[in-house]
Write a protein that holds these residues in place. Structure first.
Motif, PDB file in Angstrom:
ATOM      1  N   THR A   1      -4.450   0.729   1.502  1.00 38.08           N
ATOM      2  CA  THR A   1      -5.345   0.696   2.650  1.00 38.08           C
ATOM      3  C   THR A   1      -5.958  -0.694   2.807  1.00 38.08           C
ATOM      4  OG1 THR A   1      -7.226   1.395   1.301  1.00 38.08           O
ATOM      5  CG2 THR A   1      -5.913   3.124   2.344  1.00 38.08           C
TER       6      THR A   1
ATOM      7  N   ARG B   1      -6.500   3.263  12.868  1.00 38.87           N
ATOM      8  CA  ARG B   1      -5.729   3.319  11.630  1.00 38.87           C
ATOM      9  C   ARG B   1      -4.349   3.937  11.828  1.00 38.87           C
ATOM     10  NH1 ARG B   1      -9.383   2.748   7.233  1.00 38.87           N
ATOM     11  NH2 ARG B   1     -11.534   2.665   7.967  1.00 38.87           N
TER      12      ARG B   1
ATOM     13  N   GLU C   1      -1.604   2.060   9.711  1.00 37.32           N
ATOM     14  CA  GLU C   1      -1.851   2.259   8.283  1.00 37.32           C
ATOM     15  C   GLU C   1      -1.559   3.693   7.867  1.00 37.32           C
ATOM     16  OE1 GLU C   1      -5.542   0.555   6.365  1.00 37.32           O
ATOM     17  OE2 GLU C   1      -6.031   2.679   6.265  1.00 37.32           O
ATOM     18  N   GLU C   2      -2.000   4.649   8.684  1.00 41.12           N
ATOM     19  CA  GLU C   2      -1.790   6.054   8.363  1.00 41.12           C
ATOM     20  C   GLU C   2      -0.318   6.430   8.454  1.00 41.12           C
ATOM     21  OE1 GLU C   2      -2.851  10.107   7.508  1.00 41.12           O
ATOM     22  OE2 GLU C   2      -3.690   8.119   7.095  1.00 41.12           O
TER      23      GLU C   2
ATOM     24  N   GLU D   1      -3.164  -5.912   8.298  1.00 46.38           N
ATOM     25  CA  GLU D   1      -4.139  -4.989   8.885  1.00 46.38           C
ATOM     26  C   GLU D   1      -5.561  -5.500   8.682  1.00 46.38           C
ATOM     27  OE1 GLU D   1      -4.824  -1.253  10.901  1.00 46.38           O
ATOM     28  OE2 GLU D   1      -2.948  -2.291  10.408  1.00 46.38           O
TER      29      GLU D   1
ATOM     30  N   ARG E   1      -8.380  -6.627  11.453  1.00 48.19           N
ATOM     31  CA  ARG E   1      -9.719  -6.036  11.489  1.00 48.19           C
ATOM     32  C   ARG E   1     -10.781  -7.135  11.492  1.00 48.19           C
ATOM     33  NH1 ARG E   1      -9.398  -0.925   8.663  1.00 48.19           N
ATOM     34  NH2 ARG E   1      -7.402   0.019   9.244  1.00 48.19           N
TER      35      ARG E   1
END
Length: 698
Positions: free
Chosen positions: A337, A545, A548-549, A596, A600
């Motif tokens: 993550t 997300r 990522e998910e 990611e 962010r």
């Protein structure tokens, strides 16, 4: 006045005496040295008790002073449960500490009774709960409700279990496959704090690795807490720990045990009878003695987020506990993550991952196919929308006497249909309702599409935008996919896993296992192939997300497939040029997590920033934001409407986001708590939900 206030301020009569009542007979004043009838004497030593009352109001988030009566002097120990009179009512509470004096100069009320002398709130657990409440801007009573299970008198009265001796140090040579792996387990064995983010290899027996890490600290007489997302993972990790440290040294904590058994196991941990605790989210507060390791598996799973105020996340709670106890933290998973990547980039945790040569020998071969794939020539495969390469991969798995895994984003049948040419949503000609496939057959043929509103079948569809007669599924559910694949592979058993029917394991024989993400059963010897269908449905979700998910769910399924050298294949239904697909092809979640996190930072979203979500009625949200002093870096986004709008374009609920820099995260938590306290003091009636660092932002 100190932070502790007397309960006498709230000890008011529930009803004023009636003026018509007859006057009571006056009692004679007691003689010097004689107590009045019914009067209580304070305890001879440390008569002042500081109590946290179980009332979730932010302006009452502090301790209150009471007097300990002489008869409860021995029973009123710090950490025990008590009953006190608060605002005219008897409420539960916890005795935090006892002292000689109180800062309040007036008369104090006495404790009503001691519910139990069991010290269920030791100082270490109290400090953890206070830190969690401060981190999330919540109250201590809310966190205590999550940390301490309800009392069960019968379980509490049972004789304590004698603690078992330290187990033998386990064999940890399997950690040598990872860079920094041997150094990490060596630090655990020596009692040195070490923080790590572990990227497990495909096909890794990760429950055994976690058990070995826990066994390394248990051999020194220290404790370990291992938290996993669901009961299926819990079963595997508990069995592995029992094999490494012994049945008597490990206990499983899960919310569904029942009140008696759950409290019995929790007491065994509190009393030091067991050293290793495994469990789901409820185990993150397990009061182990002398903790040496806190570990969380698959920290990206949303099951790790508690849905009760103040909405703590397992990873953050264990991180705070490891820091306070000078213990080690292990964040493990097949994927990574952005929050775990931040721990690595900040230097707080070290990455534990395998070299590329070791990774290539363990990973399956991943082949991406876009939407313009060649459909297999087999007519049944054409009906099942199966690419030729996926069709061949499944056949090769069956030829090798192995099962094949099929992951579908949704359960059930097709929720909706669209034009196969221009993708315009398909609507009913009668009522303009959405069309869908009802499932089942009619005269041996699949039933035609039907309206989900009026139920009228559509036997001659024609797109109103382009005139095409072709239809395509917006999202095909698992059951429908299972039916279609059953026709594509006649004679091969088809099994489904998802929703209320989740399989834990399947035999290593030819079979099609169709499942939804997160419900993949483990196959004996591994799967021969995995077909990850409709990848666009996962990637197209309106969620910060989403990428990522999606990668986390794909890698969890692909990790169950045999290595490429053994014929393992993974077919993913998504374009090869996407960053998420490239991370899967190269099996490099760390690269994707770094990307990611960088995005962010540019957008100003967590974990690069601290953020609070304020949700409620428009008036309640506006009032709280107006009373919220922001740190210098503070910024308010919104509010925006939530849910459906009325005819005038207004919504019943709104949500606003407040973000600050990470350096001012504590200031934001304090400001949120103070604003909530002022709101509660004014007795605001409209409910409002405040959540720090929410997972769902869009």
């Amino acid at each position: 006045m100190s932070s502790s206030e007397p309960a006498a301020l709230w000890d008011l009569p529930e009803k004023p005496p009636s003026p018509k009542a007859a006057p009571s007979r006056a009692r004679k004043p007691p003689k010097p040295g004689q107590k009045a009838k019914g009067a209580q004497s304070p305890a001879p030593e440390r008569p002042v008790a500081r109590v946290v009352v179980d009332i979730p109001l932010a302006h009452l988030d502090r301790t209150f002073d009471y007097l300990v009566p002489e008869k409860l002097h021995e029973a009123a120990v710090p950490g025990c449960r008590v009953r006190v009179r608060f605002a005219g009512q008897l409420v539960d509470g916890y005795l935090i500490e006892r002292g000689e004096t109180s800062d309040y100069g007036s008369k104090l009320a006495f404790l009503d009774r001691v519910t139990s002398s069991e010290p269920v709130l030791p100082p270490s657990l109290q400090a953890v709960c206070r830190a969690v409440a401060d981190r999330y801007g919540g109250t201590l009573s809310d966190v205590l409700r999550l940390a301490i299970p309800p009392r069960h008198a019968k379980a509490e009265g049972e004789p304590p279990v004698s603690p078992a001796g330290p187990p033998e140090a386990p064999d940890t040579t399997a950690w040598a496959r990872y860079q920094r792996g041997p150094a990490f387990v060596e630090a655990l064995a020596e009692g040195k704090p070490a923080n790590a983010v572990w990227q497990a290899l495909p096909g890794e027996d990760w429950p055994r690795r976690l058990a070995e890490a826990a066994g390394a600290v248990a051999a020194r007489g220290r404790g370990a807490v291992l938290v996993v997302p669901d009961h299926r993972d819990l079963t595997r990790v508990h069995a592995a720990c029992a094999a490494v440290v012994g049945e008597d040294a490990v206990v499983a904590l899960i919310a569904g045990l029942g009140p008696a058994e759950r409290y019995r196991r929790w007491l065994a941990v509190l009393r030091g009878a067991v050293r290793v605790v495994v469990g789901t989210r409820a185990a993150m507060f397990a009061p182990v003695h002398d903790p040496g390791l806190f570990a969380v598996w698959d920290d990206g799973d949303d099951l790790h987020l508690d849905q009760h105020a103040p909405y703590p996340h397992v990873r953050d709670v264990l991180m705070d506990r490891a820091h306070a106890a000078k213990a080690s933290l292990l964040v493990g998973g097949f994927a990574r993550t952005a929050e775990a990547q931040l721990l690595v980039e900040s230097g707080w945790a070290a990455p534990v991952l395998a070299e590329r040569t070791v990774l290539r020998s363990a990973a399956p071969r991943v082949t991406p196919v876009g939407e313009d794939f060649d459909v297999a020539r087999d007519e049944a495969a054409r009906v099942a929308r199966l690419p030729a390469v996926a069709f061949e991969a499944a056949r090769q798995a069956f030829a090798a006497d192995l099962p094949a895994l099929v992951q579908v984003p949704r359960r059930g049948y097709v929720p909706g249909l669209a034009c196969g040419n221009c993708r315009t949503p398909a609507h009913c000609r009668r009522c303009a309702g959405p069309l869908a496939l009802p499932g089942g057959t009619l005269d041996g043929q699949p039933k035609p599409p039907a309206c989900r509103w009026c139920g009228v079948p559509e036997t001659a569809f024609r797109c109103t935008a382009c005139g095409s007669v072709r239809l395509r599924a917006v999202i095909v559910g698992a059951k429908r996919t299972a039916e279609e694949l059953g026709r594509a592979f006649p004679g091969v058993p088809v099994r489904t896993s998802g929703a209320a029917e989740v399989l834990e394991s399947v035999p290593g024989k030819p079979a099609l296992v169709v499942c939804t993400p997160g419900a993949e059963p483990v196959a004996e010897g591994g799967y021969g192939a995995a077909l990850l269908l409709d990848g666009w449905a996962l990637l197209g979700r309106q969620d910060l997300r989403a990428g990522e998910e999606t990668l986390r769910r794909w890698m969890a399924a692909a990790a169950l497939v045999r290595p490429a050298a053994a014929g393992g294949r993974v077919i993913v239904g998504a374009e090869a040029g996407l960053a998420v697909v490239q991370a899967l092809v190269r099996w490099d979640p760390a690269w994707h997590a770094a990307q990611e996190l960088g995005e962010r930072r540019e957008l100003g979203f967590p974990p690069a920033m601290r953020m609070a979500s304020v949700e409620g009625s428009p008036d309640a949200v506006a009032a709280l934001l107006e009373d919220l002093p922001l740190p210098p870096s503070g910024e308010v986004l919104g509010p925006v409407p939530i849910g459906e709008l009325d005819e005038e374009g207004n919504a019943e609920r709104e949500r606003a986001l407040v973000r600050v820099s990470r350096a001012e995260g504590k200031a934001l938590s304090s400001a949120i708590h103070a604003a909530a306290a002022r709101r509660d003091a004014k007795k605001a009636t409209e409910p409002i939900r405040i959540q720090l660092d929410p997972l769902d932002l869009i």
